[in-house]
Design an enzyme around this catalytic site. Structure first.
Site, mmCIF file in Angstrom:
data_model
loop_
_atom_site.group_PDB
_atom_site.id
_atom_site.type_symbol
_atom_site.label_atom_id
_atom_site.label_comp_id
_atom_site.label_asym_id
_atom_site.label_seq_id
_atom_site.Cartn_x
_atom_site.Cartn_y
_atom_site.Cartn_z
ATOM 1 N N GLU A 162 -5.997 2.331 -1.005
ATOM 2 C CA GLU A 162 -4.637 2.438 -1.545
ATOM 3 C C GLU A 162 -3.871 1.114 -1.410
ATOM 4 O O GLU A 162 -2.646 1.087 -1.473
ATOM 5 C CB GLU A 162 -3.873 3.554 -0.836
ATOM 6 C CG GLU A 162 -3.472 3.293 0.609
ATOM 7 C CD GLU A 162 -4.545 3.632 1.625
ATOM 8 O OE1 GLU A 162 -4.202 3.864 2.801
ATOM 9 O OE2 GLU A 162 -5.741 3.681 1.247
ATOM 10 N N ASP B 178 0.846 -1.201 0.000
ATOM 11 C CA ASP B 178 0.000 0.000 0.000
ATOM 12 C C ASP B 178 0.879 1.249 0.000
ATOM 13 O O ASP B 178 2.108 1.170 0.085
ATOM 14 C CB ASP B 178 -1.004 -0.010 1.149
ATOM 15 C CG ASP B 178 -0.379 0.226 2.514
ATOM 16 O OD1 ASP B 178 0.843 0.490 2.592
ATOM 17 O OD2 ASP B 178 -1.105 0.152 3.522
#
Length: 319
Positions: A239, A195
């Site tokens: 994300e 991420d």
């Protein structure tokens, strides 16, 4: 292709396909189950699977001695890609071997990035990647177990609207398939979970449009320069991203992750004249004999990602 997301969804950097109810079933690799599936696989014809293009994940079984591939709807295998000629290439299935011939296409036919000479057939091997226009098809010989695992992957929308990579739903199906294949055939399989570091600060300091820009830019960067055509690259949610790396052990996966991490760190993410600070933390996990479910493998990669973030971010940790 899935229509673009609404503005509200886009501004929230949301993955509209994410479903908190999604679950991955436990696969125990039962010998009797595997025996039955291997027997079923032996009955399958050779096929081409759409790895990139439309319809994503679709299997074209090579049931005729000769089959034409092209954009024309009358072709035996229709590839709806404007960069593909109406009659682009020809498949010759002799049973013991499958040949591919470019039949004078405008943009050429490529096998594993090597351009074919027109009208000169070549013999296809397992997992050869056939590139025609912007589409990529994967060849699997008759009787391959992997053919069974792609049966349902092309039956619904599997694309994340914002980033145009796979969504979580497709990822979980592909994870099950690749896990089961690796277990049955005793091949390497690794998962990369990553991420973006401090992504909330980008949204807070520069706005959600800037966050959207970063998500699109990073997926384009990684997909365009670091992954193999057969790798499954998906947006897990927000994300968070996952890459499924078949036939790759943890050492090779770690090396890939380091290259990607360095590329992200040095890439110029320029939004409205400002360079945004973007780095990523990555976790790698490899399938071992102690891992008995696809979900356990994914969790191992996620745990390694957590360790990377806890130890300072912008780094790779192997489970």
């Amino acid at each position: 292709m899935v229509p673009p997301p609404c503005d509200a969804c886009s501004n929230a950097n949301d993955n509209s396909s994410d479903d908190s109810g999604d679950k991955t079933a436990v696969i125990q690799g039962d010998p009797e189950t595997l025996r039955k599936e291997l027997q079923k696989a032996k009955e399958q014809e050779a096929c081409l699977i759409v790895i990139r293009g439309k319809p994503q994940g679709h299997r074209y079984f090579l049931t005729q001695p000769q089959m034409v591939i092209g954009r024309d709807p009358s072709a035996d295998i229709t590839v709806p890609d404007q960069a593909v000629s109406r009659n682009h290439a020809k498949i010759t299935n002799r049973g013991d071997e499958v040949l591919l011939t470019d039949i004078g296409s405008q943009n050429g036919t490529y096998v594993n990035d090597k351009k074919l000479k027109p009208n000169e057939p070549i013999k296809l091997a397992k997992e050869d990647m056939l590139k025609m226009g912007n589409s990529i098809l994967k060849f699997l010989p008759a009787g391959e177990l992997e053919i069974l695992f792609y049966g349902n992957l092309g039956s619904a929308a599997h694309t994340d609207p914002m980033t145009r990579i796979y969504n979580k739903g497709y990822l979980l199906e592909a994870l099950e398939a690749e896990f089961k294949r690796a277990k049955a055939l005793h091949t390497d399989f690794s998962v990369l979970f990553f991420d973006l570091d401090h992504f909330k600060k980008i949204n807070d300091n520069y706005g959600h449009d800037a966050g959207d820009f970063v998500l699109k830019e990073i997926t384009s960067l990684i997909r365009g320069g670091y992954l193999r055509p057969k790798d499954v690259f998906a947006r897990y949610g927000g994300e968070e991203f996952v890459v499924l790396l078949s036939n790759m052990n943890s050492k090779a996966a770690q090396e890939l992750a380091e290259r990607v991490r360095a590329a992200v760190e040095t890439h110029a993410f320029i939004y409205e004249g400002k360079r945004l600070p973007v780095t990523t933390s990555m976790g790698v996990a490899e399938l071992t004999t102690s891992i008995e479910s696809a979900q356990s493998l994914l969790k191992a990669a996620d745990k390694a990602l957590y360790a990377a973030k806890q130890s300072g971010r912008n780094r790779v940790v192997v489970a």
